[in-house]
Design a protein around this motif. Sequence first.
Motif, PDB file in Angstrom:
ATOM      1  N   VAL A  43       0.833  -1.200   0.000  1.00  0.00           N
ATOM      2  CA  VAL A  43       0.000   0.000   0.000  1.00  0.00           C
ATOM      3  C   VAL A  43       0.868   1.250   0.000  1.00  0.00           C
ATOM      4  O   VAL A  43       0.671   2.182  -0.801  1.00  0.00           O
ATOM      5  CB  VAL A  43      -0.967  -0.006   1.205  1.00  0.00           C
ATOM      6  N   GLU A  44       1.837   1.298   0.897  1.00  0.00           N
ATOM      7  CA  GLU A  44       2.699   2.476   0.979  1.00  0.00           C
ATOM      8  C   GLU A  44       3.525   2.650  -0.296  1.00  0.00           C
ATOM      9  O   GLU A  44       3.730   3.773  -0.784  1.00  0.00           O
ATOM     10  CB  GLU A  44       3.603   2.356   2.206  1.00  0.00           C
ATOM     11  N   THR A  45       4.013   1.524  -0.822  1.00  0.00           N
ATOM     12  CA  THR A  45       4.794   1.595  -2.063  1.00  0.00           C
ATOM     13  C   THR A  45       3.946   2.111  -3.226  1.00  0.00           C
ATOM     14  O   THR A  45       4.381   2.967  -4.024  1.00  0.00           O
ATOM     15  CB  THR A  45       5.363   0.206  -2.403  1.00  0.00           C
ATOM     16  N   ALA A  46       2.709   1.575  -3.326  1.00  0.00           N
ATOM     17  CA  ALA A  46       1.829   1.983  -4.428  1.00  0.00           C
ATOM     18  C   ALA A  46       1.510   3.466  -4.356  1.00  0.00           C
ATOM     19  O   ALA A  46       1.536   4.178  -5.387  1.00  0.00           O
ATOM     20  CB  ALA A  46       0.544   1.148  -4.391  1.00  0.00           C
ATOM     21  N   TYR A  47       1.201   3.954  -3.171  1.00  0.00           N
ATOM     22  CA  TYR A  47       0.869   5.385  -3.050  1.00  0.00           C
ATOM     23  C   TYR A  47       2.091   6.252  -3.320  1.00  0.00           C
ATOM     24  O   TYR A  47       1.966   7.348  -3.936  1.00  0.00           O
ATOM     25  CB  TYR A  47       0.303   5.671  -1.665  1.00  0.00           C
ATOM     26  N   ARG A  97       6.131  -6.099  -9.095  1.00  0.00           N
ATOM     27  CA  ARG A  97       5.756  -5.683 -10.448  1.00  0.00           C
ATOM     28  C   ARG A  97       4.908  -4.414 -10.347  1.00  0.00           C
ATOM     29  O   ARG A  97       4.002  -4.335  -9.507  1.00  0.00           O
ATOM     30  CB  ARG A  97       4.958  -6.793 -11.129  1.00  0.00           C
ATOM     31  N   ILE A  98       5.201  -3.439 -11.198  1.00  0.00           N
ATOM     32  CA  ILE A  98       4.484  -2.160 -11.188  1.00  0.00           C
ATOM     33  C   ILE A  98       3.748  -2.007 -12.515  1.00  0.00           C
ATOM     34  O   ILE A  98       4.351  -2.163 -13.590  1.00  0.00           O
ATOM     35  CB  ILE A  98       5.451  -0.976 -10.989  1.00  0.00           C
ATOM     36  N   THR A  99       2.444  -1.724 -12.396  1.00  0.00           N
ATOM     37  CA  THR A  99       1.663  -1.417 -13.603  1.00  0.00           C
ATOM     38  C   THR A  99       0.907  -0.119 -13.391  1.00  0.00           C
ATOM     39  O   THR A  99       0.524   0.215 -12.265  1.00  0.00           O
ATOM     40  CB  THR A  99       0.655  -2.549 -13.914  1.00  0.00           C
ATOM     41  N   VAL A 100       0.713   0.624 -14.523  1.00  0.00           N
ATOM     42  CA  VAL A 100      -0.037   1.885 -14.479  1.00  0.00           C
ATOM     43  C   VAL A 100      -1.125   1.807 -15.542  1.00  0.00           C
ATOM     44  O   VAL A 100      -0.860   1.447 -16.697  1.00  0.00           O
ATOM     45  CB  VAL A 100       0.872   3.101 -14.741  1.00  0.00           C
ATOM     46  N   THR A 101      -2.376   2.092 -15.135  1.00  0.00           N
ATOM     47  CA  THR A 101      -3.491   2.122 -16.085  1.00  0.00           C
ATOM     48  C   THR A 101      -4.088   3.528 -16.100  1.00  0.00           C
ATOM     49  O   THR A 101      -3.945   4.286 -15.128  1.00  0.00           O
ATOM     50  CB  THR A 101      -4.585   1.103 -15.675  1.00  0.00           C
ATOM     51  N   VAL A 166      -4.473   4.523 -12.346  1.00  0.00           N
ATOM     52  CA  VAL A 166      -4.263   3.636 -11.196  1.00  0.00           C
ATOM     53  C   VAL A 166      -2.864   3.029 -11.300  1.00  0.00           C
ATOM     54  O   VAL A 166      -2.464   2.556 -12.382  1.00  0.00           O
ATOM     55  CB  VAL A 166      -5.312   2.508 -11.143  1.00  0.00           C
ATOM     56  N   LEU A 167      -2.124   3.070 -10.199  1.00  0.00           N
ATOM     57  CA  LEU A 167      -0.832   2.378 -10.120  1.00  0.00           C
ATOM     58  C   LEU A 167      -1.005   1.147  -9.224  1.00  0.00           C
ATOM     59  O   LEU A 167      -1.516   1.261  -8.104  1.00  0.00           O
ATOM     60  CB  LEU A 167       0.252   3.278  -9.555  1.00  0.00           C
ATOM     61  N   THR A 168      -0.619   0.010  -9.733  1.00  0.00           N
ATOM     62  CA  THR A 168      -0.774  -1.255  -9.000  1.00  0.00           C
ATOM     63  C   THR A 168       0.589  -1.844  -8.718  1.00  0.00           C
ATOM     64  O   THR A 168       1.417  -2.000  -9.639  1.00  0.00           O
ATOM     65  CB  THR A 168      -1.614  -2.254  -9.811  1.00  0.00           C
ATOM     66  N   ALA A 169       0.818  -2.159  -7.435  1.00  0.00           N
ATOM     67  CA  ALA A 169       2.046  -2.862  -7.016  1.00  0.00           C
ATOM     68  C   ALA A 169       1.673  -4.317  -6.746  1.00  0.00           C
ATOM     69  O   ALA A 169       0.759  -4.599  -5.970  1.00  0.00           O
ATOM     70  CB  ALA A 169       2.640  -2.213  -5.776  1.00  0.00           C
ATOM     71  N   SER A 170       2.373  -5.227  -7.392  1.00  0.00           N
ATOM     72  CA  SER A 170       2.062  -6.661  -7.259  1.00  0.00           C
ATOM     73  C   SER A 170       3.275  -7.400  -6.724  1.00  0.00           C
ATOM     74  O   SER A 170       4.415  -7.083  -7.089  1.00  0.00           O
ATOM     75  CB  SER A 170       1.652  -7.245  -8.617  1.00  0.00           C
ATOM     76  N   LYS A 171       2.985  -8.414  -5.904  1.00  0.00           N
ATOM     77  CA  LYS A 171       4.089  -9.212  -5.331  1.00  0.00           C
ATOM     78  C   LYS A 171       3.622 -10.654  -5.218  1.00  0.00           C
ATOM     79  O   LYS A 171       2.567 -10.936  -4.632  1.00  0.00           O
ATOM     80  CB  LYS A 171       4.490  -8.673  -3.968  1.00  0.00           C
ATOM     81  N   PRO A 172       4.380 -11.612  -5.779  1.00  0.00           N
ATOM     82  CA  PRO A 172       3.987 -13.027  -5.679  1.00  0.00           C
ATOM     83  C   PRO A 172       4.178 -13.554  -4.253  1.00  0.00           C
ATOM     84  O   PRO A 172       5.103 -13.162  -3.548  1.00  0.00           O
ATOM     85  CB  PRO A 172       4.925 -13.727  -6.667  1.00  0.00           C
TER      86      PRO A 172
END
Length: 484
Positions: A43-47, A97-101, A166-172
């Motif tokens: 959450v903190e990373t994404a923001y 993984r970072i994605t931006v939509t 929207v920025l999404t931070a993903s982690k397996p």
Amino acid sequence: MRLGLRLFFAFFLINGLAAFFVLRVFMVEIKPSVRKVTEDTLVETAYALATLASPDLASGHLQPGKNSPFRQQLAGYTQHPIQAWIWDTRKTTLDMRITVTDAQGMVLFDSDGKDEGANYSRWRDVYLTLRGEYGARTTRAVKDDESSSVMHVSAPIMVDGKIAGVLTASKPSRSVQKIVDGAERKILRGGLLFVLLSAGVGCAVTLWFVAHVRRLRRYAQQVQAPTLNEAIHPDQASTALTVPQMPGELGELAQAMDTMRKRLEGRDYIEGYVRALTHELKSPVAAIRGAGELLQEDLPPQDREMFARQVVDQSLRLQNLIDQLLQLSRLEQRQQLDKSHSCSLMDCAQQAIQALSSHASQRGITLQLQGVDSTGPWEAGLVVLAVSNLLQNAIDFSPDDSCITTTLASHRITVSDQGPGVPETMLARLGERFLTTPRPNGERSGTGLGLSIVTRIMHLHGGYMSVRNLDPGLAVSLDFAPEK
């Protein structure tokens, strides 16, 4: 099942169940807790990254194929070499993984470079974030494989106060699975150690408790053993009972048992004496009563003299019985000797012989003394009393004009007579209260307390009395314990 095993199994079962439930709670909570921490970090990373991506998205530079500053800063970060030790877990790869939509959910940027141009508007995290809500999801790459799940946390990209993307931070999940596995192994090892320590503590507590219970049991068994008042010989009597010293309630139980024992012994002692005295008094009292009733009638002088003599004889018998009972009672209440003076067995035997010499001479019986003297921490008055009782018994059962020999040896006195002896079946019972055997002339013998007094005296001295038949006669030996 014995008490100790029951206590041990109960203790082990309780601790085992407690360990099981505690471990189960820890094991169940480990994975969710790690994921909560991971999600909080995402959450903190994404923001933070959403704030950095806002200028590029507003200027239109954050488009597929364009080389924006945000794209340049994050390009290839996952390929950077890394060697990090997070506590005891080694980390060698960057897995985020970072994605931006954009506002329509179309992917403008993908740090892995795979899904740019794809439509993410239907993914829960993107859909909720575009609506101004908190967006997060966990999706499995392989449906039935929990380890393939990936956590996604989205943050809104704000432009002029509106959500522009929207920025999404993903982690397996596999990236933190090592931490989860390590924590589970530690907890399992700790749980196993806890169970083993619990078993050890349970075993120690059980052994401690059982040892104290066995001490109480031995004490209770000693209380059940023949008391000195009930035993025929000193070696059959129980030794002085010592109350077990124990802590807490067990000590209070031991004290209560001792109090109960003393009360029961006192009651049994009195009841035994009352029964025995009642039984022994019946015959002389009946004889005195019968003679008294006859003396009230007009009788010839010789009959009157006979009945009067019978009254006197039975009265003397009663007096002797009462005196000996009182004497035995006093001895049975004593617990120790007066050892302030040394005692000579020769002097004691001479005093006893001198006291009974006139009685023996009336029947022509000779009292002889032989052997070597010995001294010890004995009570002279009691030794004289014991020898006197033996000599009195020997005189009663010896024929006229016979000889009674008192032989002294090291810590021993033996009185031998030339009477009929005692039946072999009764030898072991000699010393029992009120046990009597018929005299050679057919008359009833004494009170049956003389050898009981001797037995008690020998017990007080730590010695014993032994009896054996001679041919003819009977030999009674008193063996005194030497000074330690």
